[in-house]
Each structure stands twice: as structure tokens, then as C-alpha cells.
Write a protein that holds these residues in place. Structure first.
Motif, PDB file in Angstrom:
ATOM      1  N   GLY A 137       0.801  -1.214   0.000  1.00  0.00           N
ATOM      2  CA  GLY A 137       0.000   0.000   0.000  1.00  0.00           C
ATOM      3  C   GLY A 137       0.835   1.264   0.000  1.00  0.00           C
ATOM      4  N   LEU A 138       0.261   2.302  -0.604  1.00  0.00           N
ATOM      5  CA  LEU A 138       0.848   3.633  -0.608  1.00  0.00           C
ATOM      6  C   LEU A 138      -0.121   4.602   0.045  1.00  0.00           C
ATOM      7  CD1 LEU A 138       2.004   3.767  -4.347  1.00  0.00           C
ATOM      8  CD2 LEU A 138       3.487   3.368  -2.377  1.00  0.00           C
ATOM      9  N   VAL A 139       0.411   5.620   0.668  1.00  0.00           N
ATOM     10  CA  VAL A 139      -0.441   6.644   1.257  1.00  0.00           C
ATOM     11  C   VAL A 139       0.243   7.999   1.126  1.00  0.00           C
ATOM     12  CG1 VAL A 139       0.535   6.355   3.586  1.00  0.00           C
ATOM     13  CG2 VAL A 139      -1.771   7.314   3.305  1.00  0.00           C
ATOM     14  N   ARG A 140      -0.548   9.032   0.890  1.00  0.00           N
ATOM     15  CA  ARG A 140      -0.017  10.383   0.933  1.00  0.00           C
ATOM     16  C   ARG A 140      -1.022  11.279   1.641  1.00  0.00           C
ATOM     17  NH1 ARG A 140      -0.275  12.698  -5.296  1.00  0.00           N
ATOM     18  NH2 ARG A 140      -2.520  12.516  -5.592  1.00  0.00           N
ATOM     19  N   TYR A 141      -0.509  12.286   2.280  1.00  0.00           N
ATOM     20  CA  TYR A 141      -1.347  13.226   3.014  1.00  0.00           C
ATOM     21  C   TYR A 141      -1.248  14.589   2.358  1.00  0.00           C
ATOM     22  CZ  TYR A 141      -1.308   9.442   6.336  1.00  0.00           C
ATOM     23  OH  TYR A 141      -1.439   8.205   6.904  1.00  0.00           O
ATOM     24  N   SER A 142      -2.390  15.092   1.954  1.00  0.00           N
ATOM     25  CA  SER A 142      -2.405  16.393   1.294  1.00  0.00           C
ATOM     26  C   SER A 142      -2.053  17.485   2.295  1.00  0.00           C
ATOM     27  CB  SER A 142      -3.787  16.667   0.702  1.00  0.00           C
ATOM     28  OG  SER A 142      -4.096  15.721  -0.295  1.00  0.00           O
ATOM     29  N   PRO A 143      -1.248  18.454   1.884  1.00  0.00           N
ATOM     30  CA  PRO A 143      -0.922  19.563   2.789  1.00  0.00           C
ATOM     31  C   PRO A 143      -2.183  20.250   3.294  1.00  0.00           C
ATOM     32  CG  PRO A 143       0.485  19.613   0.855  1.00  0.00           C
ATOM     33  CD  PRO A 143      -0.563  18.571   0.593  1.00  0.00           C
ATOM     34  N   GLY A 144      -2.181  20.617   4.559  1.00  0.00           N
ATOM     35  CA  GLY A 144      -3.357  21.234   5.145  1.00  0.00           C
ATOM     36  C   GLY A 144      -3.005  22.243   6.222  1.00  0.00           C
ATOM     37  N   PRO A 145      -4.023  22.871   6.810  1.00  0.00           N
ATOM     38  CA  PRO A 145      -3.795  23.905   7.831  1.00  0.00           C
ATOM     39  C   PRO A 145      -3.263  23.319   9.131  1.00  0.00           C
ATOM     40  CG  PRO A 145      -6.130  23.434   7.605  1.00  0.00           C
ATOM     41  CD  PRO A 145      -5.455  22.682   6.513  1.00  0.00           C
ATOM     42  N   ALA A 146      -2.573  24.148   9.888  1.00  0.00           N
ATOM     43  CA  ALA A 146      -2.000  23.724  11.159  1.00  0.00           C
ATOM     44  C   ALA A 146      -2.067  24.868  12.156  1.00  0.00           C
ATOM     45  CB  ALA A 146      -0.553  23.281  10.961  1.00  0.00           C
ATOM     46  N   VAL A 147      -1.810  24.543  13.410  1.00  0.00           N
ATOM     47  CA  VAL A 147      -1.758  25.550  14.480  1.00  0.00           C
ATOM     48  C   VAL A 147      -0.377  25.468  15.125  1.00  0.00           C
ATOM     49  CG1 VAL A 147      -2.728  26.342  16.658  1.00  0.00           C
ATOM     50  CG2 VAL A 147      -4.235  25.331  14.915  1.00  0.00           C
ATOM     51  N   LEU A 148       0.360  26.581  15.061  1.00  0.00           N
ATOM     52  CA  LEU A 148       1.671  26.685  15.679  1.00  0.00           C
ATOM     53  C   LEU A 148       1.528  27.523  16.952  1.00  0.00           C
ATOM     54  CD1 LEU A 148       4.816  26.302  15.516  1.00  0.00           C
ATOM     55  CD2 LEU A 148       4.867  28.473  14.264  1.00  0.00           C
ATOM     56  N   SER A 149       1.995  26.981  18.075  1.00  0.00           N
ATOM     57  CA  SER A 149       1.795  27.684  19.352  1.00  0.00           C
ATOM     58  C   SER A 149       3.101  27.815  20.130  1.00  0.00           C
ATOM     59  CB  SER A 149       0.764  26.941  20.210  1.00  0.00           C
ATOM     60  OG  SER A 149       1.231  25.644  20.533  1.00  0.00           O
ATOM     61  N   MET A 150       3.126  28.818  21.012  1.00  0.00           N
ATOM     62  CA  MET A 150       4.223  29.026  21.962  1.00  0.00           C
ATOM     63  C   MET A 150       3.601  29.206  23.338  1.00  0.00           C
ATOM     64  SD  MET A 150       7.256  29.502  20.178  1.00  0.00           S
ATOM     65  CE  MET A 150       7.665  29.683  18.434  1.00  0.00           C
ATOM     66  N   GLN A 151       4.072  28.423  24.278  1.00  0.00           N
ATOM     67  CA  GLN A 151       3.501  28.498  25.620  1.00  0.00           C
ATOM     68  C   GLN A 151       4.558  28.681  26.697  1.00  0.00           C
ATOM     69  OE1 GLN A 151       0.254  28.628  26.069  1.00  0.00           O
ATOM     70  NE2 GLN A 151      -0.155  28.274  23.895  1.00  0.00           N
ATOM     71  N   GLY A 152       5.766  29.051  26.295  1.00  0.00           N
ATOM     72  CA  GLY A 152       6.862  29.172  27.246  1.00  0.00           C
ATOM     73  C   GLY A 152       6.949  30.543  27.880  1.00  0.00           C
ATOM     74  N   PRO A 153       8.040  30.798  28.602  1.00  0.00           N
ATOM     75  CA  PRO A 153       8.204  32.077  29.319  1.00  0.00           C
ATOM     76  C   PRO A 153       8.421  33.261  28.396  1.00  0.00           C
ATOM     77  CG  PRO A 153      10.181  30.724  29.510  1.00  0.00           C
ATOM     78  CD  PRO A 153       9.139  29.861  28.888  1.00  0.00           C
ATOM     79  N   LYS A 154       8.865  33.026  27.148  1.00  0.00           N
ATOM     80  CA  LYS A 154       9.151  34.138  26.250  1.00  0.00           C
ATOM     81  C   LYS A 154       7.911  34.630  25.518  1.00  0.00           C
ATOM     82  CE  LYS A 154      13.953  32.815  25.437  1.00  0.00           C
ATOM     83  NZ  LYS A 154      14.989  32.522  24.413  1.00  0.00           N
ATOM     84  N   ALA A 155       6.946  33.734  25.280  1.00  0.00           N
ATOM     85  CA  ALA A 155       5.745  34.138  24.530  1.00  0.00           C
ATOM     86  C   ALA A 155       4.630  33.137  24.749  1.00  0.00           C
ATOM     87  CB  ALA A 155       6.068  34.239  23.039  1.00  0.00           C
ATOM     88  N   ARG A 156       3.370  33.660  24.678  1.00  0.00           N
ATOM     89  CA  ARG A 156       2.193  32.789  24.755  1.00  0.00           C
ATOM     90  C   ARG A 156       1.229  33.210  23.657  1.00  0.00           C
ATOM     91  NH1 ARG A 156       1.099  29.669  29.174  1.00  0.00           N
ATOM     92  NH2 ARG A 156       2.677  29.717  30.841  1.00  0.00           N
ATOM     93  N   PHE A 157       1.136  32.406  22.622  1.00  0.00           N
ATOM     94  CA  PHE A 157       0.243  32.728  21.504  1.00  0.00           C
ATOM     95  C   PHE A 157       0.132  31.513  20.593  1.00  0.00           C
ATOM     96  CE2 PHE A 157       4.442  33.451  19.847  1.00  0.00           C
ATOM     97  CZ  PHE A 157       4.372  33.070  18.518  1.00  0.00           C
TER      98      PHE A 157
END
Length: 446
Positions: free
Chosen positions: A49-69
């Protein structure tokens, strides 16, 4: 070549009707020559079998002492080799150059890069093994071009471990939002990497979340054997990849199809005619395996499957020959050996060629192709595997093919295709198989 490169076969993309037609064509031809089915587990087909995943949206987060967003939306596009991405509490590091990067030094982390800088040290960054590479774009044109190149994603083996890290593209708008939130521009972070002589830690608790849509396909290597006369004398192999790109220009209303006449209907046609001629003359001392490999264009995937589950022990393979993009040079062209100097086969190849009045030349230009063809998968596992071909015997014709037809709709069957060198190479391979396939002419280690 004409049949396999026809419109009916649809460019021979694995997992499509054209791919299945190609599999059956190989089975019918090999069966008619007297070969027996020899795929691991029985039958002609080594299915996987072969499989591929189409590119899609993502959520990038920062939760450390330098930034929260968190960043999300259309400005983030992720290409990854799994359906679900859940990265938490990872270090986010800005990488400005290859300086200070060691193999595995970014293992599991999120690497932030400027795309232009990334192009300069791609291999070093991949070897550092980050979990994902985040490309922070500063201009819309470059971002749009990268989105287009990313396409639908690339097929991998089902259940396989991809060696390719995820890539997250971040639009200029989201890049500005990112730099404003952390309080440092890309220029400032680049300067910090120069000061520290290595990556700059942006935050220690970054995360990435995404759910991607997958597409599954089934394909198969085709494996036949002509049993040898001397049991236990070893194996010789002849292989060629049967797949091509299928619909490669979907937006072209005139010619959207990559037929793959030279790449690689020529190799398949030569493999089959060589196999037929050997079979007509009678079996060799050694077993002769003839293999149509699939999914070469997707990253040598069919070869990987066969090497992981071979029809005969790899240690028993005395010599293996791969045929790829053979019909380029005219009759009388010099023979090149891809893999020359890397196996004990060179002396025998020269002897066979000399008996046919052919000249063999080991050209350093061939080295660039060693890892770009299926033979590499077997060569890297100590199976003596080479490509013996006149394909580069006429440098001008070869360069013209690479520039104007390679992986393009123009690589299609024409009555005036140059087949002189390929025809001579069929007779050469018949003799190579007889030489390496019989104990009287080639003994193990001989």
C-alpha cells in the motif's frame, strides 16, 4: 515501448487503471516466455500500500516564558507524512546557517528558518533531525511559489517510517505576527545565531497541531523466475521500474499526460526482450529473477519493499542489473556503468563487452545517478547491482533528453525515437546474464 507509453496506459502511475494494466502486461509477457510466478508469498504480484497526506492547515503555538500565543488559518500550510500531528513542549529554535549543526542535534525540535537560508543548508538541517521545519516567508511571491511546489504531497509506504521531516509554510502576514509577538525580527534572530555560532532558542514550549487528509493506493512489484539448472549456485536479477508520473500537467488542456516512453517504457521493453531471449535459449545455471518494480518515481519505494522482503535471499544474488531510461544513444555508443568500481562485476562486464566489440568507460558523471535509481537500494545492502547502458554514450543526446523530455509530456513514443543503442544493449544484457548466470564463466567471488 509503444504499448506502455500509449494513452491507454495513462502514464503508468501506481494505483491507477494504467498502473494495473502495466502490472498485467508484465505478467502476461513473462508467463508467455516460460517464467514462473515468484513474488514473496506466491503469485506474480508483491502487493503493498501507498499513502499520501495532502498539505493542510495547522496551528503553531508558543507556551513558554518568552511568549504565549498561537498562529493558525490560511497562512499556515503543513506537509507531513502522518494524518495527525501532535507536537507539544518542543523547543523552537531559529536556525540561521549550517554552522554548529550536528547530526541529530535538533532531534524532535521545531526548526524555524528563512527559506532562502534553508536552501543553502538543506541537507545539514535534515540531518539534524528536527520534527518539523517552519519556513518563515517575507514576500508573497516566494510563499505562493512554495505553496504551488508543495502540491498534493508525496506518496509513502503504508506503515513506513518516512525520512522526510514535516514542512510548515508560514505566510508573510503570519510571519509578521510571529515576529511582533516574540519581539524579534528575522534579522535580529539571524544576528543572534551568528553571535552564538549556532541555533537561537526562541521558546522552550512550542507546539504544532494538525489533521491532514490521506489518500490510499495499492500497487505491486511483478516478480518472475526462470529456475536454474544448478541448485544452490545463486541468483542473477534483471530489474526495471514500470511506473511513471501519469497526469503530470493537470492544467494543460492540450497534453496533460507524462507517458514516460524513455523513462521508463524503454527499460521495461529491454528487460522483457532480454528475458525472452534468455528463456528461448534455455535456463542458466543460476535462477534468473526478472522484476518489474513499481513506485520508483515516488522515491524508490518498490525497490525498498523488495529488498525488505526479497524473493530469494539477498546474499544469494551474484549479480543484478537495473534498466532505466535506456533508449537515448545511437548504435555504437560507449557503454557506461552506474555503480562501476563499487562491485566485483567490473572485470566481467568489460570481458563481455569486449567480446561484443563494445567499449566500456567509467565516467565520473555517472556517480550522480548511483543513488537516483532502484539499483541503489540493493547496492546499499551489499548486493552487486549496476546499470550497464549506452544511455550517456552520446552526451549531447543525453543532455537534450534531460533538458527537454525528462519528466515532461514530451517523453512520448515517436516512430523516429533513437533505438540503436538500446537494441545493442539488449544483446549485451543477454550475454551478461549468460556470463554471470553460469558457473563455468563466473564463480562466486570470481
Amino acid at each position: 515501448m509503444q504499448i506502455l507509453a500509449s494513452e491507454e496506459y495513462g502514464g503508468r502511475e501506481p494505483g491507477t487503471p494504467g498502473g494495473r494494466l502495466t502490472e498485467q502486461y508484465l505478467i502476461d509477457e513473462l508467463g508467455s516466455y516460460g517464467f514462473q510466478p515468484a513474488a514473496p508469498g506466491g503469485g506474480w504480484r508483491q502487493n503493498f500500500g501507498l499513502v499520501r497526506y495532502s498539505p493542510g492547515p495547522a496551528v503553531l503555538s508558543m507556551q513558554g516564558p518568552k511568549a504565549r500565543f498561537s498562529l493558525s488559518g490560511e497562512g499556515l500550510l503543513l506537509k507531513y507524512s502522518a494524518p495527525r500531528v501532535r507536537l507539544e513542549d518542543r523547543g523552537a529554535v531559529f536556525v540561521g546557517s549550517a554552522e554548529g549543526l550536528e547530526e541529530g542535534s535538533l532531534s524532535g525540535q521545531i526548526a524555524l528558518v528563512r527559506p532562502l537560508a534553508y536552501q543553502d543548508f538543506t541537507n545539514e538541517l535534515r540531518d539534524a533531525e528536527p520534527a518539523v521545519i517552519v519556513a518563515l516567508f517575507e514576500d508573497e511571491e516566494s510563499f505562493a511559489e512554495s505553496k504551488e511546489r508543495m502540491g498534493k504531497g508525496r506518496f509513502d509506504l503504508v506503515g513506513g517510517e518516512s525520512s522526510r521531516q514535516g514542512i510548515l509554510l508560514v505566510s508573510p502576514e503570519k510571519t509578521r505576527e510571529f515576529t511582533e509577538t516574540i519581539g524579534k525580527s528575522l534579522d535580529e534572530m539571524t544576528q543572534l545565531t551568528q553571535l552564538y555560532k549556532g541555533p537561537y532558542l526562541v521558546d522552550e514550549k512550542a507546539g504544532l497541531v494538525a489533521d491532514l487528509q490521506g489518500e490510499n493506493r495499492e500497487t505491486a512489484n511483478i516478480v518472475g523466475v526462470l529456475p536454474g539448472k544448478v541448485r544452490g549456485s545463486g541468483v542473477v536479477m534483471l530489474m526495471s521500474h514500470w511506473d511513471h508520473l501519469g497526469i503530470c500537467r493537470p492544467d494543460d488542456p492540450i497534453d496533460p499526460l507524462c507517458n514516460g516512453a524513455i523513462d521508463n517504457a524503454s527499460g521495461v521493453g529491454m528487460m522483457l526482450e532480454t528475458a525472452r531471449r534468455v528463456a528461448v535459449a534455455g535456463p542458466l545455471d543460476r535462477d534468473l529473477y526478472v522484476i518489474g518494480l513499481t513506485s520508483e518515481e515516488m522515491g524508490l519505494l518498490g525497490a525498498q519493499v523488495l529488498a525488505d522482503d526479497p524473493p530469494a535471499p539477498l546474499l544469494s544474488v551474484v549479480a543484478a542489473f537495473n534498466m532505466d531510461s535506456m533508449a537515448i544513444a545511437p548504435r555504437g555508443s560507449t557503454i557506461s556503468v552506474v555503480g562501476g568500481g563499487l562491485t566485483p562485476l567490473d572485470a566481467g562486464i568489460r570481458e563481455v563487452a569486449a567480446a561484443l566489440g563494445r567499449k566500456v568507460e567509467l565516467d565520473v558523471d555517472n556517480e550522480q545517478f548511483v543513488q537516483r535509481q532502484d539499483g541503489w537500494i540493493f547496492l546499499s545492502r551489499d548486493v552487486p547491482t549496476v546499470v550497464v547502458s549506452s544511455w550517456m554514450g552520446d552526451k549531447k543526446r543525453f543532455d537534450d533528453f534531460m533538458a527537454t523530455r525528462y519528466h515532461k509530456p514530451s517523453d512520448e513514443w515517436r516512430p523516429d525515437l533513437e533505438l540503436g543503442g538500446a537494441t545493442e544493449d539488449i544483446f549485451l544484457h543477454v550475454e551478461l546474464l549468460r556470463y554471470f548466470g553460469n558457473e563455468a564463466t563466473y564463480r562466486l567471488g570470481g
